[in-house]
Each structure stands twice: as structure tokens, then as C-alpha cells.
Design an enzyme around this catalytic site. Structure first.
Site, PDB file in Angstrom:
ATOM      1  N   HIS A  44      38.756  40.561  47.449  1.00 14.14           N
ATOM      2  CA  HIS A  44      39.557  41.402  46.927  1.00 14.14           C
ATOM      3  C   HIS A  44      40.397  42.577  47.856  1.00 14.14           C
ATOM      4  O   HIS A  44      39.606  43.253  48.470  1.00 14.14           O
ATOM      5  CB  HIS A  44      38.435  42.530  46.087  1.00 14.14           C
ATOM      6  CG  HIS A  44      37.940  41.736  44.955  1.00 14.14           C
ATOM      7  ND1 HIS A  44      38.736  41.863  43.664  1.00 14.14           N
ATOM      8  CD2 HIS A  44      36.779  40.722  44.737  1.00 14.14           C
ATOM      9  CE1 HIS A  44      38.061  41.051  42.814  1.00 14.14           C
ATOM     10  NE2 HIS A  44      36.971  40.479  43.337  1.00 14.14           N
TER      11      HIS A  44
ATOM     12  N   CYS B 117      41.016  36.557  43.490  1.00 15.31           N
ATOM     13  CA  CYS B 117      39.707  36.081  42.848  1.00 15.31           C
ATOM     14  C   CYS B 117      39.712  35.249  41.747  1.00 15.31           C
ATOM     15  O   CYS B 117      40.097  34.232  41.935  1.00 15.31           O
ATOM     16  CB  CYS B 117      38.807  37.475  42.553  1.00 15.31           C
ATOM     17  SG  CYS B 117      37.116  37.267  42.035  1.00 15.31           S
TER      18      CYS B 117
ATOM     19  N   GLU C 249      42.340  44.918  47.478  1.00 13.75           N
ATOM     20  CA  GLU C 249      42.489  45.972  46.728  1.00 13.75           C
ATOM     21  C   GLU C 249      40.884  46.764  47.168  1.00 13.75           C
ATOM     22  O   GLU C 249      41.150  48.194  46.856  1.00 13.75           O
ATOM     23  CB  GLU C 249      42.719  46.244  45.235  1.00 13.75           C
ATOM     24  CG  GLU C 249      41.659  45.828  44.431  1.00 13.75           C
ATOM     25  CD  GLU C 249      41.395  44.194  44.232  1.00 13.75           C
ATOM     26  OE1 GLU C 249      41.703  43.383  45.065  1.00 13.75           O
ATOM     27  OE2 GLU C 249      40.581  43.761  43.041  1.00 13.75           O
TER      28      GLU C 249
END
Lengths: 257, 216
Positions: free
Chosen positions: B194, B83, B196
């Protein structure tokens, strides 16, 4: 091809336990928010919203632990709201693993707070929650006002204007709950949803009133919402998130299946 | 041998998710969240995350001397930027009235615009928030292994990257127009989304990163 509309199950958590009842047939502990979040994650939820309704100071510490645990096990975005009043509250929840923070009453009492929060942590993690209620009489041009204290206290503030103002202050997303529809199972208030969605450039999450899958689809197609939030239809096992997504995709809505 | 991954902490936002996701996919690895240059340079691999406004991010990176550390790390080891981490590696961003970034790639970061529409003329909301499909450009890249082309990943951003050298592009997305969502060069992989927060596909990518030798 493109961005999918989102389904967001919402958990109301009091002192580390999910309230408003969750009744999965094969779940060990229906009150454990982490276990329930994991279940929704498996079903394909696009995000989880965690609404903290804990009143006590001690309970707040439990909330932080619950958020930490949830964020360690569920790898989809997590929004935490309820009782967020200070920048420190936001920092604590972000550090615990929340991705977005929903601000409700504090924004009404002090709109600058939204601006400060967005400047400090970025608009991408600041969700402003708006509780709207229709205040126009039948036959009049529809008008909605925002209410605080769970829909009990009117503020005299126009909901559409308020949404615009919050976006101008830096809100990255709006969580819009219709107080007229919340808990009714009659579907979203599509008029206020589309009125706000078409007035601001940030995503809108529709909330309040979902009783069946068509309501979810209508929230997107008629209410112009970017995401739909629901609690009871998922909690009581009437539908899985996956079933809801399949249903919406069947109506031509772009979903992550 | 036990691998060590350093998650660069420059004090901006939530690093909990990134570190937890890395621990989840690589239970035997040592995951350290740190701003310490020695620790970062001693790690086997480096994750460079980021959320928030670019001026503050780049400002903090420079203030902590992490720009030098990043410059050194990208010469040597498997390096994953996420990001704003990815955006800060470009030459310049138009966010916050224009910010000079770390200039590790010849590229710019631009605003999506508030009058963005899809092919049917529907208004597209900004931030670009939610699950979008990523078409894999360098499809043979080891970090794409086991991930279906056009899998959905979670995005939240209002600015997007464009690089001068088209051979760097490793993934593309469509939001009003096609934009670069992944770049890859040698031992560097940088993603706008993202991983994650991107459930199975994201965890798979992080797992691939933890096993990556840095060759593309």
C-alpha cells in the site's frame, strides 16, 4: 532481510482530545491527536492506534472528524478501536480513513460479529482486542481469562482458546493487553503473549506494561509478538519511537529504521 | 496542465487514504474517487485500489461494468493497481475456493499457507502484515526514481501474485520464499503493498506516478 517488527504508539482519545497526558517539550498543543500522530509519524512509528474512549453520541461525531483529519496527514496505517459494536460503526471509521478496526467487548458479547465484520470488510482490517488477566494461583499451570469493562468483569473465558476462536471467526490480528501489567511499567506479560502468539497464525500486538526499551525488545524476542504497543513511554518524551527502534535493532530485531 | 487522476471506486473499503495521499503528493492535481466509466476514461491517469476478499471485489467490478473500463484504461494511460486491484488483474485466485479474475495478466494468486517458516524455522504469521523490503527488479523504471532499493513498504495480504512472464516482475519480496510484489508493463504498474500507507517511500512512488508519462 524480511518483515520488520512494528512499534505502535497508542493514543487514548476522549471527545477529540488525547487523554492520559502527552508531554512533548516542543509541542504546541499536547491534547491534539492529529498533531501527536504527526509527531510519531515523523519519529518513524510503524502504525498508530487510536483508542476512542468517548462515551457520548455527540463525541462520536468528533471522533470521525479526528480520524478523517489524521488519515489526511499521516500516511501510515491507522487502527481505530473503542466502542465498535455494529457493522455501521466499522464502515463509518473505514470511510473516515481508518485502515484497521479493533473490536473488543462486542466480540465477547457476540462472537458472530467478528465473523460478519471479517466477511464484510475483510480479515485484514479486523483486529480483535483481548484484555487478559492471569487467574491461576502461584505454582499452578498459568492460565489467563479475558475480562471486559476495562478489566473489571471476568468472563470465565480462557484467553488462549478465545484468541484461537477469534482467528477462526476471521480476526486478522490480535491486540493483546495484559490487565495485570497495564499501567505498571513492569513490562509485558511475556507468558500470555507467547502462549497466544504460538497458538494462532495471525500477528499479535503486545500491549500493557511497557516502562523501558528493554520491555519492548523482550515483547518480540521472548513474548514472540509481531508488534509492540506503548503509550506513556512515548507520550512523556522519555524515548522517541526512533530511539526505541534503534535499541531493538541493536538486539538483532528486524526493524524499519 | 492540471492532471486528473481517477481512483476507481467499486464500493469495497477505504479509498480515503489513497485519494488523500494522491492529493498530498500532487496538490495541483484533481483527484476523483468514482465508479463512473466516462469520468475514469476521461482522466489522465487511473488508480485501481482494492481491499477485502477477491470474490466480492471481482464481483462488484463486473457488476458495475468496471472490468470493461479497466480493460480500456490499461490500453491508454498511466495505470496504478494496488493490492487486491493488482490481484484482480490476474487470471485466477485461489481465495474464496477459487475465483476467476479479470485475466489481464497470465498469472495466479495463491495463499501463503499457514505453515510458513523463515530460514531459521521460525513460524511466519499470515496475513503478511507490516513493513517489508522490496528489491527493485526493473530498477530503471520511472516509478522507482528516488526510492532506494530494498526500501520498506507496508503490506497486508494473505495471498500473493505470480505471473507467467518473468519480464513483468518489477519488484520482489521475501516472506518464507521470494514472491512478486510489483509488476510493470508499458503504462501499467501494479503493487501488492500500500503506497498510500508506506510513508516516505510510498508517497515518493505516488508522486512519481503522478508525473509519469506511462513509458517504462
Amino acid at each position: 532481510m524480511g518483515l520488520a517488527k512494528r512499534i505502535i504508539p497508542c493514543l487514548d482519545v476522549d471527545n477529540g482530545r488525547v487523554v492520559k497526558g502527552v508531554q512533548f517539550v516542543d509541542i504546541r498543543d499536547a491534547g491534539d491527536p492529529v498533531e501527536i500522530a504527526r509527531r510519531y509519524d515523523e519519529q518513524g512509528a510503524d502504525e498508530i492506534t487510536f483508542l476512542d474512549i468517548t462515551a457520548t453520541h455527540e463525541g462520536r461525531a468528533t471522533t470521525v472528524k479526528t480520524v478523517e483529519k489524521m488519515a489526511s496527514e499521516v500516511f501510515i496505517p491507522l487502527t481505530v478501536g473503542g466502542g465498535i459494536r455494529e457493522l455501521e460503526d466499522i464502515r463509518r471509521m473505514l470511510n473516515a480513513g481508518a485502515d484497521k478496526i479493533a473490536i473488543n467487548s462486542a466480540a465477547v458479547f457476540n462472537p458472530e460479529f467478528v465473523g460478519e465484520a471479517a466477511a464484510k470488510f475483510g480479515s485484514q482490517c479486523i483486529v480483535v482486542a483481548i484484555d487478559a488477566k492471569c487467574v491461576s494461583a502461584e505454582g499452578e499451570v498459568p492460565r489467563w481469562e479475558i475480562f471486559t469493562h476495562g478489566g473489571r468483569k471476568p468472563t470465565g473465558i480462557d484467553a488462549v482458546e478465545w484468541a484461537k476462536k477469534m482467528v477462526a471467526y476471521g480476526a486478522g490480528e490480535i491486540l493483546l493487553t495484559s490487565m495485570d501489567r497495564d499501567g505498571t511499567k513492569n513490562g509485558f506479560d511475556l507468558d500470555v503473549t507467547s502462549a497466544i502468539s504460538e497458538s494462532v497464525h495471525v500477528p499479535i500486538i503486545a500491549s500493557g506494561g511497557v516502562g523501558n526499551l528493554q520491555h519492548l525488545a523482550d515483547g518480540v524476542t521472548k513474548g514472540k509478538a509481531d508488534a509492540v504497543l506503548a503509550a506513556s513511554i512515548f507520550h512523556f518524551g522519555e524515548y522517541t519511537v526512533q530511539e526505541a527502534k534503534q535499541f531493538m535493532a541493536g538486539q538483532g530485531i528486524e526493524m524499519r529504521l | 496542465m492540471k492532471t486528473t487522476v481517477a481512483v476507481i471506486d467499486y464500493g469495497m473499503g477505504n479509498l480515503h487514504s489513497a485519494s488523500k495521499a494522491l492529493e498530498h503528493v500532487a496538490p495541483d492535481a484533481t483527484v476523483v474517487v468514482t465508479a463512473d466509466s466516462d469520468t475514469i476514461l476521461a482522466a489522465d491517469r487511473v488508480v485501481f485500489p482494492g481491499v477485502g476478499a477477491i470474490r466480492d471485489c471481482v464481483g462488484e467490478i463486473r457488476r458495475l461494468g468496471l472490468d470493461q473500463v479497466v480493460a480500456e484504461a490499461i490500453q491508454q494511460k498511466p495505470f496504478l493497481a494496488i493490492c487486491v486491484g493488482m490481484q484482480s488483474m490476474m487470471s485466477h485466485s485461489e481465495e474464496n475456493d477459487g475465483v476467476d479474475c479479470l485475466d489481464m495478466f497470465d498469472g495466479n494468486v495463491s495463499f501463503f499457507g499457514e505453515a510458513l517458516t523463515d530460514t531459521n524455522g521460525q513460524l511466519l504469521k499470515v496475513p503478511h502484515m507490516g513493513w517489508n523490503q522490496v528489491s527493485q527488479v526493473q530498477a530503471k523504471h520511472p516509478l522507482w526514481k528516488g526510492i532506494d532499493d530494498n526500501s520498506r513498504f507496508y503490506f497486508v495480504h494473505s495471498y500473493y501474485v505470480s505471473v507467467k512472464d518473468p519480464t513483468l516482475v518489477a519488484g520482489q519480496c521475501e516472506y518464507g520464499f521470494p514472491f512478486t510484489s510489483v509488476i510493470a508493463k508499458d503504462n501499467i504498474f501494479a503493487v501488492q503493498f500500500h503506497p498510500e500507507k508506506s510513508q516516505h517511500a510510498g508517497l515518493k512512488l505516488l508522486g512519481n506516478f503522478m508525473n509519469w508519462d506511462g513509458q517504462s
